[in-house]
Scaffold this active site. Structure first.
Site, PDB file in Angstrom:
ATOM      1  N   ASP B  24      26.438  33.200  76.407  1.00  0.00           N
ATOM      2  CA  ASP B  24      26.556  32.781  75.010  1.00  0.00           C
ATOM      3  C   ASP B  24      26.397  33.989  74.101  1.00  0.00           C
ATOM      4  OD1 ASP B  24      26.806  30.130  75.626  1.00  0.00           O
ATOM      5  OD2 ASP B  24      24.902  29.486  74.731  1.00  0.00           O
ATOM      6  N   LYS B  81      33.003  26.529  71.963  1.00  0.00           N
ATOM      7  CA  LYS B  81      32.571  25.129  72.073  1.00  0.00           C
ATOM      8  C   LYS B  81      33.187  24.266  70.988  1.00  0.00           C
ATOM      9  CE  LYS B  81      27.888  26.009  73.884  1.00  0.00           C
ATOM     10  NZ  LYS B  81      28.022  25.535  75.260  1.00  0.00           N
TER      11      LYS B  81
END
Lengths: 196, 294
Positions: B24, B81
Site C-alpha cells: 500500500d 481500490k
C-alpha cells in the site's frame, strides 16, 4: 539431465510442472550452490525488478553467469526472465540483470495490463502456431549479430535464441502446449552431455 | 487474432505476482520506496487502512490524479481500490489503465447488496474473502485474484491466519467429497457446482490467493506463505513503521525464503519499531472491515 527453475518470485511452479510433465527432473533454485547441479535454468515470468534484486542478495547472479560462461548451463527466460537475461534494458540500466543475451529489451512494450493480449504465433521450427499469452510483456528492440529471431509480432521480436540461451516475451508455461519447453530441453541436453 | 482482456490474461497477471509482496502506498515517494524494496506491485490509495480506521468517515477511491502520478513514477504494475459495488469508480480506473482493481472492504461499501459484475471489465479485479464460499462467489462475479480479508489496519495477523486456514481447510474437505455431497455443499456455500468441481480437481482455488490484512513483520509474511498463501499484501505494516525501506526489503526477502529460518532470522534482526497496532479481538463488530461484503 536436471532442469532448475529460478524460484525467487513469479510463476516458477507452472514451469516446474511443465518440465516434469515431460519426464525431466526439476530442482527449484534459490541459492547460488543450487545452480551447480542443473544443466538448464528457466527464469520464469514475474516482476523483473523484484527478481533482479533478490538475485543479487545472495550472489545467484554471479553463480548463473559463471556456469553459463563455462558452457555448463542452458538458460530460458520468459517475460520477466527475458528482461533479466538481456544485455540492455531500455530506459533502466540501473535494474540488476545478467546481461548474457545480446539484445536491448523494452519493458511493458505493449502498454499496461489493458493492452495485454493472447494470439496464435508462428514460431520457427514449429509446424503449427503456438497460442501465446503476452502479459505486460517486453519486446526486443535491438538484436546483436549472434542472436536469431524465432518469432515476432508487429512491435518486434518476441522469441529469440543465442546459442544455448532462449528468451520469450510470452508465457508457454500458462498453457498446455509443451513445444517451446521441448526446444529448451534439447539445448539443456547439450550442456548435460558436455559434462560427461 | 489478437484478443485482449480475456480471463486467461486477467488471471495470468495475478500468476506473475506469486511469491511477491504488494505494498500500500499513498504518495509518489512511498511508491518509489516500495519499488526500490522489491515490491511486485503497489496499491495506490489516499489513506492507509490504519488511518481510515483512526479517522473514520466515508472512505472512497483515491483521487485519480494521485493514482496517475504513481503510475508515472514506477515501472511495476499499479493497483487501486474501489468501494464494493462502485461500478463508476471502477470504470474510471479502467479507463486510466490501472493494472488491477481491488474491490475492497477497506473502503466504505457503495452497494450493500451487490458486488461489481467484474466480467464486464478488460482489467482484472482482486477481492477479499474469509472462507471458500466467499472466495468462490467473488470468482463467479469475475474476480481474477483472491486475498484474505484479515482485519486491515490493525497490524494483527490473526484474522488473516483464520481466513487463510478456513479456505485451505474447506478446499481439503471438498477434495474428499463425493458428487452428491458436492451438490449439497455448493448449495450451502451459495456457489456454482461447476466451480466447486474445479476446486475439487485442482485442490486449490482456480485463481491466485494472497494473504492480506494485518501483516506487519517478515515473520508474519513467512507465516502466511507457510499456511499456503501465494504471496502477501502489506498495507499499514510498512509505512506505519518507523523505518519503512529496510522493513519493506525484509518482508520481500521473507516472502521468497519463507522456508528458510536462517534467512528469516537474518532479515528480522535490527528492524526499527513496527506499527503499534490493535488487538483485533478488541474491535466491536461495527469497527470490523472484514464483515463488509459477503
Amino acid at each position: 539431465m536436471v532442469i532448475g527453475v529460478l524460484a525467487l518470485q513469479g510463476d516458477f511452479r507452472e514451469h516446474a510442472r511443465m518440465v516434469r510433465s515431460l519426464g525431466v527432473e526439476v530442482h527449484l533454485v534459490r541459492f547460488p550452490e543450487e545452480v551447480e547441479s542443473v544443466d538448464g535454468l528457466i527464469i520464469p515470468g514475474g516482476e523483473s525488478t523484484t527478481m533482479g534484486k533478490l538475485m543479487v542478495k545472495y550472489g545467484l547472479d554471479q553463480a548463473i553467469v559463471d556456469r553459463f560462461d563455462a558452457g555448463r548451463l542452458a538458460i530460458y527466460g520468459t517475460c520477466a526472465g527475458m528482461i533479466v537475461v538481456a544485455r540492455e534494458i531500455e530506459g533502466s540500466q540501473a535494474q540488476p540483470h545478467l546481461g548474457l543475451l545480446d539484445v536491448t529489451v523494452q519493458r511493458n512494450a505493449f502498454g499496461r495490463q489493458k493492452e495485454s493480449s493472447e494470439e496464435d504465433l508462428e514460431i520457427e521450427g514449429l509446424d503449427t502456431p503456438l497460442h501465446a499469452l503476452f502479459i505486460r510483456a517486453p519486446v526486443i528492440i535491438r538484436t546483436g549479430p549472434s542472436v536469431s529471431v524465432l518469432a515476432r509480432v508487429a512491435q518486434g521480436p518476441v522469441y529469440v535464441q543465442q546459442g544455448r540461451l532462449l528468451a520469450s516475451s510470452f508465457h508457454p508455461e500458462l498453457g498446455s502446449d509443451t513445444r517451446v519447453h521441448e526446444q529448451f530441453l534439447r539445448l539443456a541436453e547439450q550442456s548435460s552431455n558436455q559434462e560427461v | 487474432m489478437t484478443e485482449i482482456g480475456t480471463t486467461r490474461i486477467k488471471r495470468g497477471l495475478a500468476e506473475m505476482f506469486k511469491g511477491g509482496v504488494i505494498m500500500d502506498v499513498t504518495t509518489v515517494d512511498q511508491a518509489k520506496i516500495a519499488e526500490e524494496a522489491g515490491a511486485v506491485s503497489v496499491m495506490a490509495l489516499e489513506r492507509i487502512p490504519a488511518d481510515i480506521r483512526r479517522e473514520g468517515g466515508v472512505a472512497r477511491a483515491a483521487d485519480p490524479g494521485l493514482v496517475e502520478q504513481i503510475m508515472d513514477a514506477v515501472s511495476i504494475p499499479v493497483m487501486a481500490k474501489v468501494r464494493i459495488g462502485h461500478i463508476a469508480e471502477a470504470r474510471i480506473l479502467e479507463y486510466m489503465g490501472v493494472d488491477f482493481i481491488d474491490e475492497s472492504e477497506v473502503l466504505t461499501p457503495a452497494d450493500v447488496t451487490y458486488h461489481i459484475d467484474k466480467w464486464q471489465f478488460k482489467i482484472p479485479f482482486v477481492c477479499g474473502a474469509r472462507n471458500l464460499g466467499e472466495a468462490l462467489r467473488r470468482v463467479s462475479e469475475g474476480a481474477a485474484m483472491i486475498r484474505t480479508k484479515g482485519e486491515p489496519g490493525t497490524g494483527d495477523v490473526s484474522e488473516a491466519v483464520t481466513h487463510m486456514r478456513a479456505v485451505m481447510n474447506e478446499v481439503r474437505k471438498v477434495q474428499s467429497m463425493l458428487e452428491d455431497e458436492l451438490v449439497v455443499e455448493a448449495k450451502d456455500l451459495g456457489v456454482n457446482v461447476e466451480l466447486l468441481r474445479e476446486v475439487r480437481m485442482l485442490g486449490r482455488l482456480p485463481v491466485v490467493n494472497f494473504a492480506a490484512g494485518g501483516i506487519a513483520t517478515p515473520a508474519d509474511a513467512a507465516l502466511m506463505m507457510m499456511l499456503g498463501a501465494d504471496g502477501v499484501f502489506v498495507g499499514s505494516g510498512i509505512f506505519k513503521s518507523s523505518d519503512p525501506l529496510p522493513r519493506a526489503r525484509a518482508i520481500v526477502v521473507a516472502t521468497t525464503y519463507w522456508e528458510d529460518p536462517k534467512v528469516l532470522l537474518e532479515v528480522s534482526k535490527g528492524l526499527k519499531e513496527g506499527m503499534s497496532g490493535i488487538d483485533a479481538r478488541t474491535l466491536v463488530e461495527l469497527d470490523k472491515m472484514q464483515v463488509r461484503g459477503n
